[in-house]
Each structure stands twice: as C-alpha cells, then as structure tokens.
Design an enzyme around this catalytic site. Structure first.
Site, PDB file in Angstrom:
ATOM      1  N   ILE A  14       0.653  -1.404  -0.280  1.00 51.79           N
ATOM      2  CA  ILE A  14       0.341  -0.030  -0.233  1.00 51.79           C
ATOM      3  C   ILE A  14       0.522   1.387  -0.297  1.00 51.79           C
ATOM      4  CG2 ILE A  14      -1.914   1.040   0.631  1.00 51.79           C
ATOM      5  CD1 ILE A  14      -2.933  -1.667   2.463  1.00 51.79           C
ATOM      6  N   ASP A  33      11.433   2.480   5.762  1.00 47.04           N
ATOM      7  CA  ASP A  33      11.107   1.165   5.708  1.00 47.04           C
ATOM      8  C   ASP A  33      11.974   0.679   6.668  1.00 47.04           C
ATOM      9  OD1 ASP A  33      10.376  -0.925   4.716  1.00 47.04           O
ATOM     10  OD2 ASP A  33       8.573   0.188   3.612  1.00 47.04           O
ATOM     11  N   ASN A  34      12.082  -0.197   7.404  1.00 49.70           N
ATOM     12  CA  ASN A  34      12.887  -1.265   7.600  1.00 49.70           C
ATOM     13  C   ASN A  34      13.254  -2.377   6.712  1.00 49.70           C
ATOM     14  OD1 ASN A  34      10.535  -2.822   8.296  1.00 49.70           O
ATOM     15  ND2 ASN A  34      11.203  -3.576  10.602  1.00 49.70           N
ATOM     16  N   PHE A  82       2.311   3.044   8.005  1.00 47.48           N
ATOM     17  CA  PHE A  82       1.799   1.404   7.033  1.00 47.48           C
ATOM     18  C   PHE A  82       2.505   0.163   8.174  1.00 47.48           C
ATOM     19  CE2 PHE A  82       0.879   4.256   3.351  1.00 47.48           C
ATOM     20  CZ  PHE A  82      -0.496   3.758   3.609  1.00 47.48           C
ATOM     21  N   LYS A  86       1.378  -7.942   9.206  1.00 53.00           N
ATOM     22  CA  LYS A  86      -0.036  -7.504   9.055  1.00 53.00           C
ATOM     23  C   LYS A  86      -0.358  -9.639   8.470  1.00 53.00           C
ATOM     24  CE  LYS A  86       1.820  -6.971   4.147  1.00 53.00           C
ATOM     25  NZ  LYS A  86       1.312  -6.583   2.756  1.00 53.00           N
ATOM     26  N   SER A 125      -8.597  -1.079   9.583  1.00 45.85           N
ATOM     27  CA  SER A 125      -9.182  -2.183   8.792  1.00 45.85           C
ATOM     28  C   SER A 125     -10.111  -2.196   9.013  1.00 45.85           C
ATOM     29  CB  SER A 125      -7.941  -3.595   9.240  1.00 45.85           C
ATOM     30  OG  SER A 125      -8.617  -4.610   8.239  1.00 45.85           O
ATOM     31  N   THR A 127     -11.340  -5.548   9.268  1.00 47.80           N
ATOM     32  CA  THR A 127     -11.329  -5.718  10.537  1.00 47.80           C
ATOM     33  C   THR A 127     -11.734  -5.441  11.958  1.00 47.80           C
ATOM     34  OG1 THR A 127      -9.914  -8.081  11.501  1.00 47.80           O
ATOM     35  CG2 THR A 127      -9.036  -6.115  11.752  1.00 47.80           C
ATOM     36  N   TYR A 150      -3.130  -9.182  15.185  1.00 42.71           N
ATOM     37  CA  TYR A 150      -3.389  -8.708  14.308  1.00 42.71           C
ATOM     38  C   TYR A 150      -4.758  -6.803  13.940  1.00 42.71           C
ATOM     39  CZ  TYR A 150      -4.330  -6.939  10.099  1.00 42.71           C
ATOM     40  OH  TYR A 150      -5.095  -5.819   8.813  1.00 42.71           O
ATOM     41  N   LYS A 154      -4.802  -3.343  15.252  1.00 37.91           N
ATOM     42  CA  LYS A 154      -5.611  -2.076  14.716  1.00 37.91           C
ATOM     43  C   LYS A 154      -6.693  -1.490  15.425  1.00 37.91           C
ATOM     44  CE  LYS A 154      -3.432  -2.504  10.671  1.00 37.91           C
ATOM     45  NZ  LYS A 154      -2.726  -1.596  10.028  1.00 37.91           N
ATOM     46  N   TYR A 178      -9.658   0.274   6.071  1.00 40.85           N
ATOM     47  CA  TYR A 178      -9.566  -0.557   3.844  1.00 40.85           C
ATOM     48  C   TYR A 178     -10.082  -1.977   3.948  1.00 40.85           C
ATOM     49  CZ  TYR A 178      -4.926   1.973   4.459  1.00 40.85           C
ATOM     50  OH  TYR A 178      -3.579   3.168   5.076  1.00 40.85           O
ATOM     51  N   ARG A 232     -16.597 -10.386   0.061  1.00 41.04           N
ATOM     52  CA  ARG A 232     -16.395  -9.149   0.444  1.00 41.04           C
ATOM     53  C   ARG A 232     -16.152  -7.927  -0.081  1.00 41.04           C
ATOM     54  NH1 ARG A 232     -15.785 -12.179   4.200  1.00 41.04           N
ATOM     55  NH2 ARG A 232     -14.343 -12.741   5.154  1.00 41.04           N
TER      56      ARG A 232
HETATM   57  C1  UD1 Z   1      -8.204  -9.638   5.842  1.00 42.36           C
HETATM   58  C2  UD1 Z   1      -7.719 -10.455   6.663  1.00 42.36           C
HETATM   59  C3  UD1 Z   1      -7.693  -8.717   6.983  1.00 42.36           C
HETATM   60  C4  UD1 Z   1      -6.616  -7.580   6.402  1.00 42.36           C
HETATM   61  C5  UD1 Z   1      -6.734  -8.566   5.094  1.00 42.36           C
HETATM   62  C6  UD1 Z   1      -5.521  -7.854   3.973  1.00 42.36           C
HETATM   63  C7  UD1 Z   1      -9.317 -11.246   8.530  1.00 42.36           C
HETATM   64  C8  UD1 Z   1     -10.129 -12.126   9.515  1.00 42.36           C
HETATM   65  N1  UD1 Z   1      -9.207 -11.073   7.798  1.00 42.36           N
HETATM   66  O1  UD1 Z   1      -9.047 -10.079   5.257  1.00 42.36           O
HETATM   67  O2  UD1 Z   1      -7.887  -8.462   8.039  1.00 42.36           O
HETATM   68  O3  UD1 Z   1      -7.187  -6.108   6.132  1.00 42.36           O
HETATM   69  O4  UD1 Z   1      -6.696  -9.516   5.265  1.00 42.36           O
HETATM   70  O5  UD1 Z   1      -5.940  -7.868   2.652  1.00 42.36           O
HETATM   71  O6  UD1 Z   1      -8.796 -10.006   9.559  1.00 42.36           O
HETATM   72  N2  UD1 Z   1      -9.792 -16.959  -0.148  1.00 42.36           N
HETATM   73  C9  UD1 Z   1     -10.080 -18.440  -0.659  1.00 42.36           C
HETATM   74  N3  UD1 Z   1      -9.307 -18.703  -0.680  1.00 42.36           N
HETATM   75  C10 UD1 Z   1      -7.949 -18.338  -0.721  1.00 42.36           C
HETATM   76  C11 UD1 Z   1      -7.628 -16.858   0.315  1.00 42.36           C
HETATM   77  C12 UD1 Z   1      -9.337 -16.114   0.643  1.00 42.36           C
HETATM   78  O7  UD1 Z   1     -11.139 -18.573  -0.592  1.00 42.36           O
HETATM   79  O8  UD1 Z   1      -6.732 -18.756  -0.247  1.00 42.36           O
HETATM   80  C13 UD1 Z   1     -11.384 -16.552   0.400  1.00 42.36           C
HETATM   81  C14 UD1 Z   1     -11.322 -16.582   2.316  1.00 42.36           C
HETATM   82  O9  UD1 Z   1     -12.458 -17.331   2.584  1.00 42.36           O
HETATM   83  C15 UD1 Z   1     -12.284 -14.407   1.979  1.00 42.36           C
HETATM   84  C16 UD1 Z   1     -11.516 -13.736   1.157  1.00 42.36           C
HETATM   85  O10 UD1 Z   1     -11.253 -15.210   0.198  1.00 42.36           O
HETATM   86  O11 UD1 Z   1     -13.925 -15.141   2.595  1.00 42.36           O
HETATM   87  C17 UD1 Z   1     -11.074 -12.437   1.429  1.00 42.36           C
HETATM   88  O12 UD1 Z   1      -9.416 -13.502   1.757  1.00 42.36           O
HETATM   89  P1  UD1 Z   1      -8.592 -12.741   2.027  1.00 42.36           P
HETATM   90  O13 UD1 Z   1      -7.761 -12.277   1.041  1.00 42.36           O
HETATM   91  O14 UD1 Z   1      -7.547 -13.705   2.642  1.00 42.36           O
HETATM   92  O15 UD1 Z   1      -9.193 -11.240   2.868  1.00 42.36           O
HETATM   93  P2  UD1 Z   1      -9.925 -11.042   4.101  1.00 42.36           P
HETATM   94  O16 UD1 Z   1     -10.037 -12.712   4.721  1.00 42.36           O
HETATM   95  O17 UD1 Z   1     -10.982 -10.976   3.890  1.00 42.36           O
END
Ligand code: UD1
Length: 339
Positions: A14, A33-34, A82, A86, A125, A127, A150, A154, A178, A232
C-alpha cells in the site's frame, strides 16, 4: 512550497502506491521502511513510475532515537503510518512479536509527531467490524472484539490515536478503515509481493494462474450468501491510495471537523469469492484451477462498506471496475514472471 509527507512502511504494497499518488498530486514524500517484509523492488518501481527518487530512509520505528533523527533531518508536515506486521495467522502464533512491533512503532511515531505538531493518518482495517448482520457497515457500526492479535493491534492503535488527539490539541488524526485492497499499479511496476504462500485471495489466484500454485481452494460454499461463498468489498489499490491523498489534503488544509476522524475506504459493492474467480478468468482469458474446500477458521460471512462519509467529506470515490483491477493484478504477476 510543497508539503512533505512521511510514509512509514512506504516500500510496501500500500505504501508504494500511496507514495506514487502523493508525489503525482504535488506532495514531497519521505519513504521510511525497515524492509522487514519487502525488498527494494517496489521502491525501485516507484522511482521508475515517478522519474525521480523520493528520499528513502532505512529505519525501524521501534527505535525511538531513529524516529527522532528522522524528524530532525526532514521537515515533516504529516505522517501516514503503514509500518506494521500484517499476517493474521502469524499474529495468532506470535502475539508478543505483533503487539510489540505494531504498538511500539506507532507509539514512537506518535510521541515524536506530537512534539512536532504533526498530524497522523493511521492505516486501519475493516477487520475491526468483525462479523455483523447489518450491512453495509458505516463508521458508526460497532467494532467487535478482535479475533486475532493483528486485528487487535488495529483496534488498539485506533484507540491510541483517538485518545492522543484528544489529549494533545496540537495534533489531529485520521484512521482509514480499508476493506480488501487488491490489484496493482496500471504500469505493472509495483504491486503486492507476498512472502511464501499467499494468505490473501487475489495473490493466490494470480499465482495459481501463472502456475506457481497448483490449485486455488475456495474456502467454504455453504455460507448464507447468494452463491454460498463469502462476500467482500474489494477495493482497487490505486483508488485506495488516492483516498490517502484526499485525507492528507484535508488534514493539511485545516478542513478536519473533528480532531479524530474515521473513514471507510471501500466501494460499497459486495463481490463473492466465486464471482471474483469468474471475473478474473473472463477478463484475463485464463482458466483457473480451483476447488471448494472447508471454511477457513476466522472468516466472516460477508462484509462491505458504506463509503458515503468518505465520498462526502474526503471528496473521494472508488473509480476502477473490478475487471480493470483484476487485469492489473494479472499484469503484475506476469511482470514478476518476466513475461
Ligand atoms: C484479511 C484480513 C484483514 C486484512 C486483509 C488484507 C481478517 C479476518 N482478515 O481479510 O484483516 O486487512 O486480509 O487484505 O483479519 N479465500 C479463499 N481462498 C484463498 C484465500 C482466501 O477462498 O486461498 C477467501 C476467504 O475465505 C475470504 C476471501 O477469499 O472469503 C478474502 O480473503 P483474504 O484475501 O484473505 O481477505 P480477508 O480474510 O477478507
């Protein structure tokens, strides 16, 4: 004279996109940045896009003396923070590491920023909203107890910022929440560089499409959503970066109405995992190897933003279609593969 913005973690996914948008909007930027979770690839990409080299300071925000030196060396007008760990899963395994790094770095930065009267933008986030039945979420929606260290960092950093601007009237703060940032710069010179096996959906999709991963698992097809997969709010990385430019301008132009403001940064449009996979295949003309797999622990069913406040107060709106964003993600993956 141009205002100078410090971007901590400015060499990351980001941060690098935000650096580009800030410089293109006329700000001076200091990147700090480190390189604990990225290499110099994105910083070099930023320089290529911009045709100039924003000053780069290699330092750790957990080192207070280093933060003090940074503010002594540069006339900083505003900070975007940032620099943090994460990975959700890693934070569950290594909570002390996460709390120490993410909280100490932010506290050090705030301590010095407040002495200098410098406003702070914190990268938060969605989250913080956790699982909720009331959708879309507004900034007034209640925060839920965090499900990972994590996520908790936040929430805690949001609270630290809120309490600090209340106590120290010389500074103001903005937290941007975000939703799911995806995609890459249209130049394909900067993008996401996950270490090891990606946890996030889009890097996993692009790595599967290029042949680095065998098969994408879609985690769960029995959710109470229209097609059974999670929903999402996927926000384009350049759109997201532009929200930072608007927020920094609001801080520096003295337009903030409260000392602490929070904005959702999302599109307002829910997309399911299956819809995203189908859109990726269609727009890029590639066939993706995927299968359904059990639900991933900790995933919420659905979340998307009400971005009205950011639209109205920041004058910001997401502009890119998910197809454009998925095309940019694919172009970046191909760039990494040398194609
Ligand atoms: C996660 C973090 C969020 C963080 C964000 C950064 C949590 C719960 N989630 O969000 O804090 O800010 O990443 O981008 O803290 N999925 C699959 N297959 C995969 C990977 C993901 O089906 O291999 C699905 C997941 O189940 C989810 C969606 O894709 O429904 C998005 O997943 P992901 O990209 O990991 O983001 P989040 O979990 O929403």
């Amino acid at each position: 004279m141009a205002k100078q913005v410090l971007v901590s973690g400015g060499a990351g996914f980001i941060g690098s996109h935000v650096t580009v948008e800030l410089v293109q909007a006329g700000f001076d930027v200091v990147v700090a940045d480190n390189f604990s979770n990225c290499d110099k690839t994105c910083y070099e990409g930023v320089c290529k896009i911009l045709g100039c080299r924003p000053p780069l300071v290699e330092m750790d925000f957990c080192d207070l003396a280093a933060v003090e030196r940074l503010f002594a060396d540069y006339q900083i007008d505003a900070v975007i923070h940032f620099a943090a760990y994460k990975a959700v899963g890693e934070s569950v395994a290594e909570p002390i590491l996460y709390y120490k790094n993410n909280l100490l770095s932010f506290l050090n930065l705030l301590e010095v920023a407040r002495r200098k009267g410098c406003n702070v933008l914190f990268s938060s986030s969605a989250t913080v909203y956790g699982e909720t039945d009331v959708l879309p979420v507004t900034e007034q929606s209640p925060r839920q107890p965090a499900t990972s260290p994590y996520g908790n960092t936040k929430q805690i950093c949001e609270d630290i910022l809120r309490d600090s601007v209340k106590a120290y009237p010389g500074i103001k703060g903005i937290a941007l929440r975000y939703f799911n940032p995806i995609g890459a710069h249209p130049s394909a010179l900067i993008g996401e560089l996950p270490r090891g096996v990606p946890n996030n959906l889009v890097p996993f999709i692009t790595q599967t499409a290029i042949g680095k991963r065998e098969c994408l698992s879609i985690f769960g097809n029995d959710y109470p959503t229209p097609d059974g997969t999670c929903q999402r709010d996927y926000i384009d990385i350049v759109d997201l970066a532009r929200a930072h430019v608007c927020a920094v301008a609001r801080m520096l132009d003295g337009k903030m109405e409260e000392p602490y403001e929070i904005y959702n940064v999302g599109t307002g449009r829910p997309i399911s995992v299956l819809e995203l996979v189908n859109a990726f295949e269609k727009v890029n003309g590639v066939k993706l190897n995927w299968k359904y797999a059990p639900r991933r622990p900790g995933d919420v069913t659905a979340i998307w933003a009400d971005p009205t406040l950011a639209n109205e107060k920041l004058g910001w709106k997401a502009t890119r279609t998910v197809e454009e964003t998925l095309a940019s993600a694919w172009a970046w993956e191909k760039h990494l593969a040398g194609e």
